[in-house]
Design a protein around this motif. Structure first.
Motif, PDB file in Angstrom:
ATOM      1  N   ALA A 155       0.827  -1.207   0.000  1.00 56.05           N
ATOM      2  CA  ALA A 155       0.000   0.000   0.000  1.00 56.05           C
ATOM      3  C   ALA A 155       0.866   1.264   0.000  1.00 56.05           C
ATOM      4  CB  ALA A 155      -0.936   0.001   1.209  1.00 56.05           C
ATOM      5  N   ALA A 156       1.991   1.220   0.705  1.00 58.49           N
ATOM      6  CA  ALA A 156       2.903   2.374   0.719  1.00 58.49           C
ATOM      7  C   ALA A 156       3.438   2.633  -0.691  1.00 58.49           C
ATOM      8  CB  ALA A 156       4.052   2.136   1.694  1.00 58.49           C
ATOM      9  N   CYS A 157       3.850   1.581  -1.376  1.00 62.71           N
ATOM     10  CA  CYS A 157       4.373   1.736  -2.743  1.00 62.71           C
ATOM     11  C   CYS A 157       3.285   2.235  -3.695  1.00 62.71           C
ATOM     12  CB  CYS A 157       4.960   0.415  -3.235  1.00 62.71           C
ATOM     13  SG  CYS A 157       6.452  -0.083  -2.356  1.00 62.71           S
ATOM     14  N   LEU A 158       2.089   1.681  -3.572  1.00 62.51           N
ATOM     15  CA  LEU A 158       0.991   2.136  -4.423  1.00 62.51           C
ATOM     16  C   LEU A 158       0.611   3.586  -4.117  1.00 62.51           C
ATOM     17  CD1 LEU A 158      -1.257  -1.065  -4.392  1.00 62.51           C
ATOM     18  CD2 LEU A 158       0.173  -0.214  -6.281  1.00 62.51           C
ATOM     19  N   GLY A 159       0.672   3.964  -2.848  1.00 63.07           N
ATOM     20  CA  GLY A 159       0.392   5.351  -2.470  1.00 63.07           C
ATOM     21  C   GLY A 159       1.403   6.317  -3.064  1.00 63.07           C
ATOM     22  N   MET A 160       2.676   5.919  -3.054  1.00 64.66           N
ATOM     23  CA  MET A 160       3.704   6.777  -3.666  1.00 64.66           C
ATOM     24  C   MET A 160       3.483   6.893  -5.163  1.00 64.66           C
ATOM     25  SD  MET A 160       7.297   5.992  -1.761  1.00 64.66           S
ATOM     26  CE  MET A 160       7.122   4.233  -1.501  1.00 64.66           C
ATOM     27  N   ALA A 161       3.152   5.775  -5.803  1.00 63.77           N
ATOM     28  CA  ALA A 161       2.905   5.802  -7.248  1.00 63.77           C
ATOM     29  C   ALA A 161       1.710   6.690  -7.564  1.00 63.77           C
ATOM     30  CB  ALA A 161       2.674   4.388  -7.769  1.00 63.77           C
ATOM     31  N   ARG A 162       0.674   6.618  -6.749  1.00 62.21           N
ATOM     32  CA  ARG A 162      -0.509   7.465  -6.950  1.00 62.21           C
ATOM     33  C   ARG A 162      -0.142   8.935  -6.795  1.00 62.21           C
ATOM     34  NH1 ARG A 162      -6.110   7.023  -6.704  1.00 62.21           N
ATOM     35  NH2 ARG A 162      -7.137   8.784  -5.715  1.00 62.21           N
ATOM     36  N   ASP A 163       0.653   9.241  -5.778  1.00 58.76           N
ATOM     37  CA  ASP A 163       1.079  10.623  -5.561  1.00 58.76           C
ATOM     38  C   ASP A 163       1.942  11.113  -6.731  1.00 58.76           C
ATOM     39  OD1 ASP A 163       0.747  12.823  -3.928  1.00 58.76           O
ATOM     40  OD2 ASP A 163       2.452  12.370  -2.640  1.00 58.76           O
TER      41      ASP A 163
END
Length: 177
Positions: A155-163
């Motif tokens: 989720a942290a990696c996906l959150g960074m990608a989304r940002d």
């Protein structure tokens, strides 16, 4: 979820692995610092993303308040949950109860943010807890701890990608239509 959320999620993913190592595998000493190397890497990447120009993925003030209250309830819930499982003489349920409380804390956030990603994150954490409760000790605790860490780190990696996408940092070929 934003870069700031990624810092928090990556830290708690490392906490889950460190606790799994300590409670389930009896690992002590400097080895318990290794999961926090993952946090240092993911946290550094998240800080880089946060500092990039652009608006990023911002949450409403209402959702930010819900996150604060939900996180306070989460902290209290973890302490109460661990106390209950210890008093039930089921220490192997410590990691599953933590994963359950963390998963439940994402549900009010999902409702406030009207965001499917928080529902998915909460459901995944609750599922890892359920497996931890159902599978016999010591495997249940190990599964719950490792799964919770993997879920939070993902989720942290996906959150960074989304940002990153919201800041339009990627090459145009990688932008969603």
């Amino acid at each position: 979820m934003s870069g700031r959320g990624a810092v928090i999620l990556s830290f708690f993913g490392s906490v889950f692995i460190a606790l799994t190592m300590y409670w389930q595998w009896n690992v002590t000493g400097i080895a318990l610092a290794f999961p926090f190397i993952v946090f240092a890497i993911l946290g550094s990447l998240a800080v880089y993303v946060i500092r990039l120009p652009g608006g990023g993925d911002a949450l409403s003030k209402k959702t930010q308040r819900v996150i604060v209250w939900s996180s306070m309830a989460e902290g209290l819930g973890i302490f109460i949950g661990i106390d209950i499982v210890i008093n039930l003489h089921r220490p192997e349920w410590q990691l599953p109860v933590m994963a359950l409380v963390v998963g439940l804390h994402f549900l009010p956030i999902a409702l406030s943010a009207s965001s499917r990603r928080f529902y998915v994150l909460g459901a995944a954490m609750i599922a890892s807890a359920a497996v931890g409760f159902v599978v016999a000790a010591p495997a249940g605790g190990k599964i719950a701890g490792i799964a919770a860490a993997a879920i939070l780190w993902t989720a942290a990696c996906l959150g960074m990608a989304r940002d990153l996408r919201s800041k339009k940092v990627f090459h145009p070929a990688f932008q969603r239509p």
